[in-house]
Scaffold this motif. Structure first.
Motif, mmCIF file in Angstrom:
data_model
loop_
_atom_site.group_PDB
_atom_site.id
_atom_site.type_symbol
_atom_site.label_atom_id
_atom_site.label_comp_id
_atom_site.label_asym_id
_atom_site.label_seq_id
_atom_site.Cartn_x
_atom_site.Cartn_y
_atom_site.Cartn_z
ATOM 1 N N SER A 96 0.810 -1.216 0.000
ATOM 2 C CA SER A 96 0.000 0.000 0.000
ATOM 3 C C SER A 96 0.849 1.274 0.000
ATOM 4 C CB SER A 96 -0.910 0.020 1.230
ATOM 5 O OG SER A 96 -0.144 0.243 2.396
ATOM 6 N N ASN A 101 2.033 2.845 2.460
ATOM 7 C CA ASN A 101 1.705 3.715 3.586
ATOM 8 C C ASN A 101 2.813 3.534 4.614
ATOM 9 O OD1 ASN A 101 0.654 4.801 6.029
ATOM 10 N ND2 ASN A 101 -1.385 4.717 5.118
ATOM 11 N N SER A 124 3.091 4.494 7.594
ATOM 12 C CA SER A 124 2.716 4.174 8.970
ATOM 13 C C SER A 124 2.666 2.661 9.186
ATOM 14 C CB SER A 124 1.378 4.818 9.337
ATOM 15 O OG SER A 124 0.332 4.327 8.551
ATOM 16 N N ASN A 156 0.791 10.035 13.245
ATOM 17 C CA ASN A 156 2.148 9.722 12.786
ATOM 18 C C ASN A 156 3.179 10.608 13.474
ATOM 19 O OD1 ASN A 156 1.427 7.683 10.935
ATOM 20 N ND2 ASN A 156 0.787 9.234 9.473
ATOM 21 N N ALA A 182 5.546 9.311 6.867
ATOM 22 C CA ALA A 182 4.093 9.256 6.730
ATOM 23 C C ALA A 182 3.480 10.617 7.049
ATOM 24 C CB ALA A 182 3.512 8.183 7.644
ATOM 25 N N GLN A 220 0.025 11.209 5.025
ATOM 26 C CA GLN A 220 -0.706 9.948 5.032
ATOM 27 C C GLN A 220 -1.391 9.800 6.388
ATOM 28 O OE1 GLN A 220 2.368 7.044 4.281
ATOM 29 N NE2 GLN A 220 2.193 7.261 2.066
ATOM 30 N N GLU A 221 -2.605 9.330 6.370
ATOM 31 C CA GLU A 221 -3.317 9.058 7.612
ATOM 32 C C GLU A 221 -2.643 7.884 8.307
ATOM 33 O OE1 GLU A 221 -6.102 10.296 9.226
ATOM 34 O OE2 GLU A 221 -5.857 12.000 7.884
ATOM 35 N N VAL A 263 -5.491 -1.262 6.133
ATOM 36 C CA VAL A 263 -5.486 -0.442 4.929
ATOM 37 C C VAL A 263 -6.809 -0.584 4.192
ATOM 38 C CG1 VAL A 263 -4.298 -0.061 2.748
ATOM 39 C CG2 VAL A 263 -2.988 -0.605 4.777
ATOM 40 N N MET A 309 -8.944 2.237 4.863
ATOM 41 C CA MET A 309 -8.455 3.471 4.264
ATOM 42 C C MET A 309 -8.876 3.557 2.802
ATOM 43 S SD MET A 309 -4.539 4.770 3.872
ATOM 44 C CE MET A 309 -4.144 3.614 2.591
#
Length: 149
Positions: free
Chosen positions: A9, A11, A13, A84, A126, A131-132, A144, A147
């Motif tokens: 993904s 991401n 985090s 984050n 992140a 990015q959340e 994810v 998300m």
């Protein structure tokens, strides 16, 4: 969503959270291994490393707060680290503590300091990329998949 899909993904985090899991194992093992040294300062930093492994465990594996009897004050402290940036700051502080231990004598606590700063960098990336925070579904987060939907 599988673990492989979470890693794909991109991401940061998720990467930070899994690096945190590695840090849990490493801090626990190195904390115990170095606590038996004959150097008083190294014993103190080993105890701090061991303590940090338990703090990271509750931060990175959120379902533990539901099954372990903890105080509301501790729960409130742990729940602060939901972004984050807060996690990046937390890992940076833990890493700095372990790097300070190296002024006394270079020990295997260096490995814990390096892994902790890597986790901080992932969380900071992140945050920089806006990015959340998304917790891994494997570790009790929403994953994810939430998300994307």
């Amino acid at each position: 969503m599988s673990l492989g899909e979470e890693f794909r993904s991109r991401n940061f985090s998720i990467y930070g959270q899994w690096t945190g899991v590695v840090a849990i194992i490493l801090c626990f093992a190195l904390g115990i291994a170095n606590i038996f040294s004959f150097n008083a300062i190294e014993i103190i930093f080993s105890a701090l490393c061991l303590l940090s492994s338990f703090l990271i465990l509750f931060i990175e594996v959120p379902w533990l707060l539901r099954i372990c009897p903890t105080s509301s004050k501790f729960d409130g402290f742990i729940r602060r680290f939901t972004t984050n940036w807060m996690r990046a700051a937390f890992y940076t502080i833990l890493s700095a503590i372990q790097f300070i231990s190296l002024f006394n004598r270079v020990s295997s606590l260096l490995a814990a300091a390096i892994v902790l700063i890597i986790a901080a960098c992932f969380y900071a990336l992140a945050g920089i990329m806006s990015q959340e925070f998304v917790g891994s579904k494997t570790l009790g987060g929403v994953g994810v998949a939430q998300m994307i939907v």
